[in-house]
Design a protein around this motif. Structure first.
Motif, PDB file in Angstrom:
ATOM      1  N   UNK A 103      42.993  47.809  38.311  1.00 56.38           N
ATOM      2  CA  UNK A 103      42.283  46.977  39.282  1.00 56.38           C
ATOM      3  C   UNK A 103      41.790  45.689  38.625  1.00 56.38           C
ATOM      4  N   UNK A 104      41.315  45.805  37.396  1.00 61.02           N
ATOM      5  CA  UNK A 104      40.863  44.624  36.658  1.00 61.02           C
ATOM      6  C   UNK A 104      42.029  43.678  36.397  1.00 61.02           C
ATOM      7  N   UNK A 105      43.175  44.226  36.009  1.00 62.21           N
ATOM      8  CA  UNK A 105      44.353  43.383  35.769  1.00 62.21           C
ATOM      9  C   UNK A 105      44.772  42.657  37.041  1.00 62.21           C
ATOM     10  N   UNK A 106      44.596  43.319  38.183  1.00 61.99           N
ATOM     11  CA  UNK A 106      44.892  42.650  39.458  1.00 61.99           C
ATOM     12  C   UNK A 106      43.919  41.500  39.692  1.00 61.99           C
ATOM     13  N   UNK A 107      42.644  41.750  39.418  1.00 58.65           N
ATOM     14  CA  UNK A 107      41.629  40.706  39.615  1.00 58.65           C
ATOM     15  C   UNK A 107      41.897  39.495  38.728  1.00 58.65           C
ATOM     16  N   UNK A 108      42.376  39.764  37.508  1.00 58.59           N
ATOM     17  CA  UNK A 108      42.646  38.680  36.560  1.00 58.59           C
ATOM     18  C   UNK A 108      44.007  38.032  36.795  1.00 58.59           C
ATOM     19  N   UNK A 109      44.778  38.614  37.720  1.00 58.05           N
ATOM     20  CA  UNK A 109      46.120  38.095  38.033  1.00 58.05           C
ATOM     21  C   UNK A 109      47.007  38.046  36.784  1.00 58.05           C
ATOM     22  N   UNK A 110      46.990  39.164  36.051  1.00 50.40           N
ATOM     23  CA  UNK A 110      47.817  39.272  34.854  1.00 50.40           C
ATOM     24  C   UNK A 110      49.273  39.491  35.262  1.00 50.40           C
ATOM     25  N   UNK A 111      50.174  38.719  34.684  1.00 50.20           N
ATOM     26  CA  UNK A 111      51.593  38.827  35.012  1.00 50.20           C
ATOM     27  C   UNK A 111      52.155  40.173  34.580  1.00 50.20           C
ATOM     28  N   UNK A 112      53.198  40.619  35.281  1.00 52.98           N
ATOM     29  CA  UNK A 112      53.802  41.920  34.981  1.00 52.98           C
ATOM     30  C   UNK A 112      54.334  41.981  33.553  1.00 52.98           C
ATOM     31  N   UNK A 113      54.882  40.875  33.072  1.00 56.70           N
ATOM     32  CA  UNK A 113      55.417  40.860  31.703  1.00 56.70           C
ATOM     33  C   UNK A 113      54.321  41.106  30.670  1.00 56.70           C
ATOM     34  N   UNK A 114      53.107  40.652  30.956  1.00 57.81           N
ATOM     35  CA  UNK A 114      51.978  40.860  30.041  1.00 57.81           C
ATOM     36  C   UNK A 114      51.365  42.237  30.250  1.00 57.81           C
ATOM     37  N   UNK A 115      51.299  42.687  31.497  1.00 57.82           N
ATOM     38  CA  UNK A 115      50.698  44.002  31.800  1.00 57.82           C
ATOM     39  C   UNK A 115      51.395  45.111  31.025  1.00 57.82           C
ATOM     40  N   UNK A 116      52.704  44.984  30.865  1.00 58.02           N
ATOM     41  CA  UNK A 116      53.456  46.013  30.151  1.00 58.02           C
ATOM     42  C   UNK A 116      53.066  46.097  28.680  1.00 58.02           C
ATOM     43  N   UNK A 117      52.478  45.023  28.176  1.00 61.74           N
ATOM     44  CA  UNK A 117      52.121  44.980  26.754  1.00 61.74           C
ATOM     45  C   UNK A 117      50.633  45.225  26.506  1.00 61.74           C
ATOM     46  N   UNK A 118      49.904  45.606  27.562  1.00 59.72           N
ATOM     47  CA  UNK A 118      48.487  45.936  27.428  1.00 59.72           C
ATOM     48  C   UNK A 118      48.324  47.444  27.537  1.00 59.72           C
ATOM     49  N   UNK A 119      47.794  48.051  26.508  1.00 60.26           N
ATOM     50  CA  UNK A 119      47.693  49.506  26.442  1.00 60.26           C
ATOM     51  C   UNK A 119      46.223  49.915  26.357  1.00 60.26           C
ATOM     52  N   UNK A 120      45.725  50.577  27.404  1.00 63.30           N
ATOM     53  CA  UNK A 120      44.342  51.052  27.428  1.00 63.30           C
ATOM     54  C   UNK A 120      44.301  52.520  27.030  1.00 63.30           C
ATOM     55  N   UNK A 121      43.296  52.905  26.256  1.00 64.54           N
ATOM     56  CA  UNK A 121      43.185  54.286  25.783  1.00 64.54           C
ATOM     57  C   UNK A 121      41.724  54.573  25.429  1.00 64.54           C
ATOM     58  N   UNK A 122      41.311  55.850  25.412  1.00 66.18           N
ATOM     59  CA  UNK A 122      39.915  56.188  25.109  1.00 66.18           C
ATOM     60  C   UNK A 122      39.641  56.142  23.604  1.00 66.18           C
TER      61      UNK A 122
END
Length: 312
Positions: A68-87
């Motif tokens: 949802x945050x990535x949507x708010x920031x309008x992050x491109x799909x090419x960049x989203x694939x390279x962002x890895x969230x983890x605990x």
């Protein structure tokens, strides 16, 4: 041949100094870059949470919040694939890597993002101080600590968005350039003065190189800290343009950090007093590694929301 080179021919010491400058320059650059590029995955495996030797995946609710945050920031799909969230362990969000690089970036989300209220907090997981001792839950400051760990959805989104934007600032690359430049400059400038003034005594040579190194270090950390604090302020400004929920989230996010730091200061006693001041800001000697949290909170507190009057 000019007078300078005729009077002072190249020496073995000068060759060694040049070689040391080249070696140190490369080393300084790699030290800054490798953890954020080729060793990023290994670094991620060090700081993530494990249970019984197994990796703990990110909860679906937190993963949905991240998207949802990535949507708010309008992050491109090419960049989203390279962002890895983890605990990750601890209670601070974390980022490493560079979003625009081939390796991408990692966003560490702390365990308190899974807390719904104070009753959902597993106090046995809270360890503090150098010895990682469990806290005294009967201490008056323990209640403030627990309250500071529970964040609203807006505050959680703000924290994640802040780390995502910081991962877009390419700070590791700039730090790599700065570190390598300062190391090489310090060595070569010291060697220039050694040759120019024909300094031969070992004690004087050490003093020249030592002085150059100290001056270079002072410039290095000042430049580094200015770059970091400037990037942090720019990120806060960017987030403030995303609407009221991010402004409110920013206020709460920084308020909770200050509240947690004040509680930590009290619970840790003398050790806590060395880490945080009475307002909850980190205490640094000479350096300003990060923007004070009180300043970042004040920025959002002074913003005027639609339908509200600016604070007096």
């Amino acid at each position: 041949m000019n007078a300078f080179t005729a009077r002072v021919p190249p020496t073995r010491f000068g060759v060694l100094a040049t070689g040391a400058a080249v070696t140190a320059t490369i080393a300084a650059s790699l030290i800054e870059l490798l953890p954020h590029t080729f060793f990023l995955e290994k670094f991620k495996n060090i700081i993530r949470i494990y249970r019984l030797g197994e990796e703990i995946p990110l909860q679906h609710e937190v993963e949905d919040l991240f998207n949802e945050v990535l949507d708010d920031l309008k992050i491109k799909d090419t960049i989203r694939k390279k962002l890895d969230a983890f605990p990750i362990v601890g209670f601070n969000l974390y980022h490493a890597g560079m979003a625009d690089s081939h390796q991408g970036a990692i966003i560490g989300i702390p365990i308190n993002y899974m807390y719904k209220d104070k009753l959902s907090i597993d106090t046995s997981d809270i360890r503090m101080g150098r010895d990682r001792e469990p806290i005294n839950m009967y201490h008056p400051a323990a209640e403030d600590l627990l309250e500071s760990l529970v964040l609203s959805k807006n505050a959680q989104k703000f924290g994640i968005a802040r780390e995502v934007l910081m991962a877009h600032k390419d700070l590791p690359l700039y730090r790599s350039i700065e570190s390598s430049f300062m190391v090489a400059s310090s060595i070569l400038i010291a060697d220039f003065f050694r040759v120019k003034y024909n300094i031969m005594r070992r004690s004087l040579v050490c003093m020249v190189y030592g002085t150059s190194a100290l001056i270079g270090y002072a410039i290095w950390f000042q430049t580094r800290d200015i770059l970091t604090t400037y990037s942090e302020k720019e990120v806060d400004k960017e987030l403030s343009t995303l609407g009221p929920e991010y402004i409110q989230g920013g206020k709460e996010f920084y308020d909770k950090i200050l509240k947690r730091n004040v509680a930590t200061r009290t619970l840790l006693g003398a050790e806590g007093s060395r880490q945080f001041n009475r307002d909850g800001d980190e205490i640094f000697f000479i350096r300003h590694k990060r923007t004070p949290i009180t300043h970042r909170k004040r920025f959002f507190s002074e913003l005027k929301l639609e339908g509200e009057k600016a604070p007096a």
